[in-house]
Design a protein around this motif. Structure first.
Motif, PDB file in Angstrom:
ATOM      1  N   GLU A   1      18.666  19.861 -11.220  1.00 61.01           N
ATOM      2  CA  GLU A   1      17.920  18.712 -11.730  1.00 61.01           C
ATOM      3  C   GLU A   1      16.504  19.099 -12.132  1.00 61.01           C
ATOM      4  N   GLU A   2      15.915  20.043 -11.404  1.00 68.00           N
ATOM      5  CA  GLU A   2      14.574  20.509 -11.741  1.00 68.00           C
ATOM      6  C   GLU A   2      14.602  21.544 -12.866  1.00 68.00           C
ATOM      7  N   GLY A   3      15.793  22.000 -13.225  1.00 67.07           N
ATOM      8  CA  GLY A   3      15.920  22.949 -14.325  1.00 67.07           C
ATOM      9  C   GLY A   3      15.363  24.323 -14.022  1.00 67.07           C
ATOM     10  N   VAL A   4      15.525  24.778 -12.780  1.00 67.62           N
ATOM     11  CA  VAL A   4      14.954  26.072 -12.391  1.00 67.62           C
ATOM     12  C   VAL A   4      16.060  27.068 -12.010  1.00 67.62           C
ATOM     13  N   GLN A   5      17.120  27.095 -12.816  1.00 66.92           N
ATOM     14  CA  GLN A   5      18.224  28.011 -12.537  1.00 66.92           C
ATOM     15  C   GLN A   5      17.823  29.478 -12.655  1.00 66.92           C
ATOM     16  N   ALA A   6      16.667  29.736 -13.263  1.00 66.21           N
ATOM     17  CA  ALA A   6      16.238  31.126 -13.426  1.00 66.21           C
ATOM     18  C   ALA A   6      15.609  31.700 -12.162  1.00 66.21           C
ATOM     19  N   CYS A   7      15.354  30.865 -11.159  1.00 66.26           N
ATOM     20  CA  CYS A   7      14.698  31.368  -9.946  1.00 66.26           C
ATOM     21  C   CYS A   7      15.721  31.958  -8.979  1.00 66.26           C
ATOM     22  N   GLY A   8      15.247  32.830  -8.100  1.00 63.36           N
ATOM     23  CA  GLY A   8      16.132  33.494  -7.153  1.00 63.36           C
ATOM     24  C   GLY A   8      16.809  32.546  -6.189  1.00 63.36           C
ATOM     25  N   GLU A   9      16.166  31.415  -5.892  1.00 63.39           N
ATOM     26  CA  GLU A   9      16.747  30.455  -4.956  1.00 63.39           C
ATOM     27  C   GLU A   9      18.068  29.900  -5.480  1.00 63.39           C
ATOM     28  N   PHE A  10      18.194  29.800  -6.790  1.00 62.43           N
ATOM     29  CA  PHE A  10      19.428  29.278  -7.377  1.00 62.43           C
ATOM     30  C   PHE A  10      20.589  30.240  -7.128  1.00 62.43           C
ATOM     31  N   SER A  11      20.370  31.525  -7.375  1.00 64.75           N
ATOM     32  CA  SER A  11      21.444  32.500  -7.157  1.00 64.75           C
ATOM     33  C   SER A  11      21.770  32.633  -5.676  1.00 64.75           C
ATOM     34  N   ARG A  12      20.763  32.501  -4.808  1.00 70.66           N
ATOM     35  CA  ARG A  12      21.030  32.598  -3.372  1.00 70.66           C
ATOM     36  C   ARG A  12      21.858  31.410  -2.879  1.00 70.66           C
ATOM     37  N   ALA A  13      21.575  30.222  -3.424  1.00 69.09           N
ATOM     38  CA  ALA A  13      22.363  29.051  -3.039  1.00 69.09           C
ATOM     39  C   ALA A  13      23.814  29.208  -3.494  1.00 69.09           C
ATOM     40  N   LEU A  14      24.009  29.748  -4.688  1.00 71.52           N
ATOM     41  CA  LEU A  14      25.366  29.979  -5.176  1.00 71.52           C
ATOM     42  C   LEU A  14      26.097  31.001  -4.306  1.00 71.52           C
ATOM     43  N   PHE A  15      25.398  32.073  -3.944  1.00 72.22           N
ATOM     44  CA  PHE A  15      26.013  33.103  -3.112  1.00 72.22           C
ATOM     45  C   PHE A  15      26.353  32.531  -1.736  1.00 72.22           C
ATOM     46  N   GLN A  16      25.504  31.637  -1.250  1.00 73.79           N
ATOM     47  CA  GLN A  16      25.768  30.988   0.026  1.00 73.79           C
ATOM     48  C   GLN A  16      27.083  30.205  -0.044  1.00 73.79           C
ATOM     49  N   LEU A  17      27.302  29.506  -1.152  1.00 73.49           N
ATOM     50  CA  LEU A  17      28.539  28.740  -1.310  1.00 73.49           C
ATOM     51  C   LEU A  17      29.746  29.663  -1.451  1.00 73.49           C
ATOM     52  N   VAL A  18      29.560  30.804  -2.095  1.00 74.28           N
ATOM     53  CA  VAL A  18      30.648  31.785  -2.192  1.00 74.28           C
ATOM     54  C   VAL A  18      31.061  32.236  -0.795  1.00 74.28           C
ATOM     55  N   ASN A  19      30.086  32.530   0.054  1.00 77.53           N
ATOM     56  CA  ASN A  19      30.385  32.972   1.419  1.00 77.53           C
ATOM     57  C   ASN A  19      31.036  31.858   2.244  1.00 77.53           C
ATOM     58  N   ILE A  20      30.511  30.653   2.103  1.00 71.29           N
ATOM     59  CA  ILE A  20      31.038  29.528   2.879  1.00 71.29           C
ATOM     60  C   ILE A  20      32.495  29.250   2.524  1.00 71.29           C
ATOM     61  N   TYR A  21      32.784  29.191   1.224  1.00 73.51           N
ATOM     62  CA  TYR A  21      34.157  28.873   0.833  1.00 73.51           C
ATOM     63  C   TYR A  21      35.101  30.052   1.037  1.00 73.51           C
ATOM     64  N   SER A  22      34.552  31.258   1.134  1.00 70.21           N
ATOM     65  CA  SER A  22      35.383  32.389   1.557  1.00 70.21           C
ATOM     66  C   SER A  22      35.807  32.171   3.002  1.00 70.21           C
ATOM     67  N   TYR A  23      34.867  31.721   3.822  1.00 72.66           N
ATOM     68  CA  TYR A  23      35.170  31.439   5.225  1.00 72.66           C
ATOM     69  C   TYR A  23      36.167  30.287   5.346  1.00 72.66           C
ATOM     70  N   LEU A  24      36.012  29.266   4.500  1.00 72.63           N
ATOM     71  CA  LEU A  24      36.933  28.133   4.522  1.00 72.63           C
ATOM     72  C   LEU A  24      38.251  28.463   3.823  1.00 72.63           C
ATOM     73  N   GLN A  25      38.328  29.656   3.258  1.00 69.41           N
ATOM     74  CA  GLN A  25      39.531  30.161   2.592  1.00 69.41           C
ATOM     75  C   GLN A  25      39.958  29.276   1.422  1.00 69.41           C
ATOM     76  N   ASP A  26      38.964  28.748   0.729  1.00 72.43           N
ATOM     77  CA  ASP A  26      39.210  27.960  -0.480  1.00 72.43           C
ATOM     78  C   ASP A  26      38.986  28.888  -1.678  1.00 72.43           C
ATOM     79  N   VAL A  27      40.024  29.615  -2.036  1.00 72.97           N
ATOM     80  CA  VAL A  27      39.920  30.648  -3.069  1.00 72.97           C
ATOM     81  C   VAL A  27      39.471  30.077  -4.407  1.00 72.97           C
ATOM     82  N   GLU A  28      39.968  28.904  -4.754  1.00 80.49           N
ATOM     83  CA  GLU A  28      39.626  28.298  -6.043  1.00 80.49           C
ATOM     84  C   GLU A  28      38.125  28.037  -6.159  1.00 80.49           C
ATOM     85  N   LYS A  29      37.526  27.511  -5.099  1.00 88.07           N
ATOM     86  CA  LYS A  29      36.090  27.228  -5.143  1.00 88.07           C
ATOM     87  C   LYS A  29      35.266  28.512  -5.106  1.00 88.07           C
TER      88      LYS A  29
END
Length: 233
Positions: free
Chosen positions: A149-177
């Motif tokens: 919403e703030e339009g700051v996808q270029a900042c490192g916090e955006f990629s870290r949040a995405l990586f966090q979700l990758v790790n979380i859904y790996s743990y939840l074994q939701d391969v599609e997400k």
């Protein structure tokens, strides 16, 4: 088909827009307009001695390309001061720059982005039947939404949040997400000059990831699941 126009480029008669396009420009600024909510980011590529521009979000056909001329996580006052030193006054590229209420919200969010990482943990007790298995992940989804919403996808916090979700859904074994967020983060990593781990692009690779294997181990021992701290990775 691409065509060069006054140092910039356009795409016409294209059935497939995804790809790499080139342009020879007298002035790199001819390609983009300054904006505190940029949709592209540029990086210097030493090997080819060229400036490369990468998109940070989906861009519609005909939409203007914009790049930041200041630190996007600074407050509105700090951004204005930075831009003024370059002769740019009265930035009005969005509510977080021009609207008093938007500035207040934007400044508070940016301060949190920089100093308050979102850390979530798997609850000890099983989730109620009425609650989604990933309900405890919502703070991360909210952070990602606020960054967008703030339009700051270029900042490192955006990629870290995405990586966090990758790790979380790996743990939840939701391969599609996992694959969905891995695809989204791939472009961001390219801008940062990094390669995102290829294992997250296939179901086979995801099942070999540490968090997926951790969940398998917990399931094999049975009993209540211990809390697990999900970091940015």
């Amino acid at each position: 088909m691409t065509s060069l126009l006054d140092g910039a480029f356009t795409i016409s008669d294209a059935t497939e827009l995804i790809g790499r396009y080139s342009a020879i420009c007298k002035d790199i600024s001819a390609l983009t307009t300054g904006d505190c909510r940029p949709n592209v980011s540029w990086t210097w590529h030493t090997e080819s001695f060229s400036m490369r521009i990468y998109t940070m979000c989906d861009i519609e056909v005909g939409e203007e390309l914009t790049a930041a001329n200041c630190s996007t996580l600074d407050s509105a006052a700090e951004r204005a001061k930075d831009l003024a030193s370059d002769g740019i006054f009265g930035c009005g590229c969005g509510p977080s720059c021009s609207d008093p209420a938007g500035i207040k919200i934007g400044d508070e969010r940016r301060a949190q982005f920089r100093s308050q990482p979102v850390i979530v943990s798997q609850p000890l007790a099983p989730s109620p039947d009425s609650e989604a298995p990933d309900a405890w992940v919502q703070p991360v989804h909210r952070r990602l939404q606020e960054l967008e919403e703030e339009g700051v996808q270029a900042c490192g916090e955006f990629s870290r949040a995405l990586f966090q979700l990758v790790n979380i859904y790996s743990y939840l074994q939701d391969v599609e997400k996992v694959m969905m967020y891995a695809k989204k983060i791939k472009g961001v990593y390219r801008v940062e000059g990094k390669d995102f781990p290829a294992q997250f692009y296939s179901a086979k690779g995801i099942k070999r990831s540490p968090y997926y294997q951790m969940r398998e181990m917990q399931k094999s021992v049975g009993g209540s699941m211990p809390a697990i701290l999900m970091t940015f990775g």
